[in-house]
Scaffold this active site. Sequence first.
Site, short mmCIF file in Angstrom:
data_model
loop_
_atom_site.label_atom_id
_atom_site.label_comp_id
_atom_site.label_asym_id
_atom_site.label_seq_id
_atom_site.Cartn_x
_atom_site.Cartn_y
_atom_site.Cartn_z
N VAL A 150 -2.67 -2.70 -3.60
CA VAL A 150 -3.42 -1.46 -3.69
C VAL A 150 -2.55 -0.23 -3.35
O VAL A 150 -2.92 0.90 -3.67
CB VAL A 150 -4.68 -1.60 -2.79
N TYR A 180 -4.44 -9.99 9.59
CA TYR A 180 -4.31 -9.87 8.13
C TYR A 180 -3.92 -8.43 7.75
O TYR A 180 -3.07 -8.21 6.87
CB TYR A 180 -5.63 -10.28 7.47
N SER A 216 -1.62 -6.33 -0.86
CA SER A 216 -1.97 -7.66 -1.39
C SER A 216 -0.76 -8.44 -1.90
O SER A 216 -0.88 -9.64 -2.17
CB SER A 216 -2.97 -7.52 -2.54
N TYR A 250 -6.12 -10.08 -10.12
CA TYR A 250 -7.54 -9.83 -9.91
C TYR A 250 -8.34 -10.20 -11.16
O TYR A 250 -8.07 -11.20 -11.80
CB TYR A 250 -7.78 -8.37 -9.51
N1 GLU Z 1 -5.14 -4.62 2.71
C1 GLU Z 1 -5.87 -4.47 1.47
C2 GLU Z 1 -7.28 -5.01 1.64
O1 GLU Z 1 -7.43 -6.04 2.18
C3 GLU Z 1 -5.15 -5.18 0.37
C4 GLU Z 1 -5.83 -5.05 -0.95
C5 GLU Z 1 -4.91 -4.94 -2.11
O2 GLU Z 1 -3.75 -4.64 -1.97
O3 GLU Z 1 -5.38 -5.15 -3.23
O4 GLU Z 1 -8.24 -4.40 1.26
#
Ligand code: GLU
Length: 415
Positions: free
Chosen positions: A261, A191, A64, A243
């Site tokens: 994440v 993405y 993210s 978040y």
């Molecule tokens: N690629 C992860 C997703 O879309 C990124 C989420 C994150 O890093 O918080 O679930």
Amino acid sequence: MKSPVPDYLDEIIETFKDDRQGELADYIPELARADPDTFGIALTVADGRTHSAGNDDYTFSIQSISKPFAYAAALTDLGLDAVHETVGVEPSGEAFNELSLEHGTRRPKNAMINAGAIAVHQLLVGRSSNVEERVERVRSFFSELAGRELSVDEAVCRSELDTADRNLAIAHMLKNYGIIDDAPHDVVEGYTRQCSIGVNVRDLAMMCATLANMGVHPVTGQQVVSRRVARQTLSVMTVCGMYDAAGEWLTTVGIPAKSGVSGGLIGALPGQCGLAVVSPPLDEHGNSVRGVRAFRKLSDDMGMHLAEAEPQGATVVRDFYVRGEKEAVLELQGTVQFSGAEAVLHALENDTTGTDRLTFDLSRVDRVNDVARRMLLEAKRRAELDGRTTDLVDPDGVLTSSDVDAAKEAASESH
Ligand code: GLU
């Protein structure tokens, strides 16, 4: 002398390395294989020096943390208004992967949650772009910011694509409301590749330093994104980057930030530095446990909270004196922004020297932002209207240089 800054970063690693709280993300199977003891930190100051400690060469998928940079790329490719039609700028107060859209507009609430980031990804290069074009756009843009060639970690990418049902559901929702044009599967693939670009903390600190430096790369000196785009990106990071813990973060740490994440956490302190920490175990909000603690300590110890800016105005007027019989000299110094220019106007309003000539000496001034430039020129004009002759000593051209162009650019990029 050896700089104590790396020693301080070592101290941060020592302070938190035995802290074993938090869980590895396991919804992307490949991330569950990370070593929970990995812990690295890096800091890049706005004029380009990087300091780091711990596992500073550990490569992990950006996840993210790609979102603010992809947002900056989309803002650059399409302009602020077009991006704003697709994704909002309000905090969602929800988890990162919530299937939710803004009431009324049906846009994703912001570009830092998955719905917004997936929509932003589809905008890259232009609405009719394909997966390869979009992924190459972010890969090359992130590489330019990091100062080295970055690549996609295919194992992480495959692992996430195998379990991407939730992001596919989000993409179908976006397609249903006409927020994305491309096929949901292709958008999620692009993405996910964006999220799988491999970085280390030194790359991330450098990438953040460009945002902190109003879009100018601290090493190459290139204006990589416009000042307006850097400002927009940092603003969205400030309100939405952490978040559903964004308010807690802003009140305790006070640095525009983004977490990921895989355990990365970045911060960009405007005008000062880019920061990055990696430590894979996450708290209940999905933020790195050691990362959050390290940032709290850094912010407290180093006075990095946004709301604790030092007063600047009074320091700008270095001296105001009479030279010979007829000349008053106003010596300025440092960086002149609104409050500094206001202090100059105040000094002139209370000027009792009664001289015919007034000299503005800017030889000790490093920068003048656009509003201060206009205020200083207005002061000069009014002194002339009062019947005085004015002179400008500006050997480095600080009153006539880059900020004039930046102001024009800001005016042409509305929002
Ligand atoms: N690629 C992860 C997703 O879309 C990124 C989420 C994150 O890093 O918080 O679930």
